[in-house]
Design a protein around this motif. Sequence first.
Motif: not given
Length: 377
Positions: A199, A182, A270, A211, A187
């Motif tokens: 995910l 994401g 992330v 995300s 995205a």
Amino acid sequence: MPGPVVEDISAYLVAGRVASHLPADASDETAVRTVRQGIDDAVQAEELGFVNAWFSERWNLKEAAVFLGAAGVRTERIGLGTGLVSPARRHVLHMAAFGATMQAVAGPRFILGLGRGDHAYLRHEGLRTAGFDGIRDYVDILRRLWAGETLDYDGPAGTYRAIKLGDVYEGPPPRVYYGTFGLPKAAAAVAQTFDGVILPPMMTPEATAGSVRRLREACERIDRDPASLRIVQCVVTAPDLGEEEARTLAHARAVTYLQAPEYGNSLLRVNGWDREPAERLREAMRARQAAAGGDELADTAFHRRELLEPATLVPDAWMEESCAFGDVPACVAALQRYRDAGADEIATYGSTPGQNAALLEAWRARPAALSTTGATR
């Protein structure tokens, strides 16, 4: 009697490598799993009430069309999805035929989960990762083929002249999801093209929230209803499992993720995890892999159960914040954090549907106010 369907929890089947036969000395239920056990797991997942069952492809004993076709004729209700297959691995007509045949075999419950894949994996197969433009066009071609069109195309997804399926499934086409962390570029592509996203495991709830926000905002920028994008978050679950099995499902699996350069670096990014422990792990794995014959990837060189020693280099805190460990109430609380972060669906990962039966029942019974938390479908 099958349990009532729980619309926001699904099961990932036989995650990781599988074997053709069970050894006599398997230490626990997930130490070694076979393909036939995975098909049985799909049946059990349906009986227990999971909404979907996901299956990740490998070009060995885990070819997705064979597995999901078999699961399709042994089940009647549960959604069956790839999680994931790479467009690089199938000509677009082959992939379209896969999706159409699955709908014809199982009824309109197939979900085609696509992913770009890590370059290090695809290099072994003489393949290359597609760019986002190519993937968007690939999905558009699939949908046009499923609709019965004959089309010409020359672009980033290839060159095709007068391609068609001819015989098509007379019903709704498969839903198409995308496997992603994401991040911003992904995205934007997702919002334009896909019905949902998957995910990956080992993301923290905070990473999931980030995300989800990027994905929903990407939808809003093109005037798409953000709630029309289904967001599935995979979470390693180990409810009431022994310490060694739990560490094999989490820490040892994390070794294979962190060691893969592109995938591992995205996971660090992330989650905001420090690179230093991952670099120590990679250095240790380079020596181990050289001794094993020089395979580039831990995931293709070793089974999880063979990685418990290097898994000690994976910080416990990372696993505790990104997995669901302990007793059933603790696991329910861990999964709820992902729903609170905005995920529409949680996919239990690593452990079997049967091992998650009590967790599913507790999840089903949690207060109504909690069960509606998160984004809408």
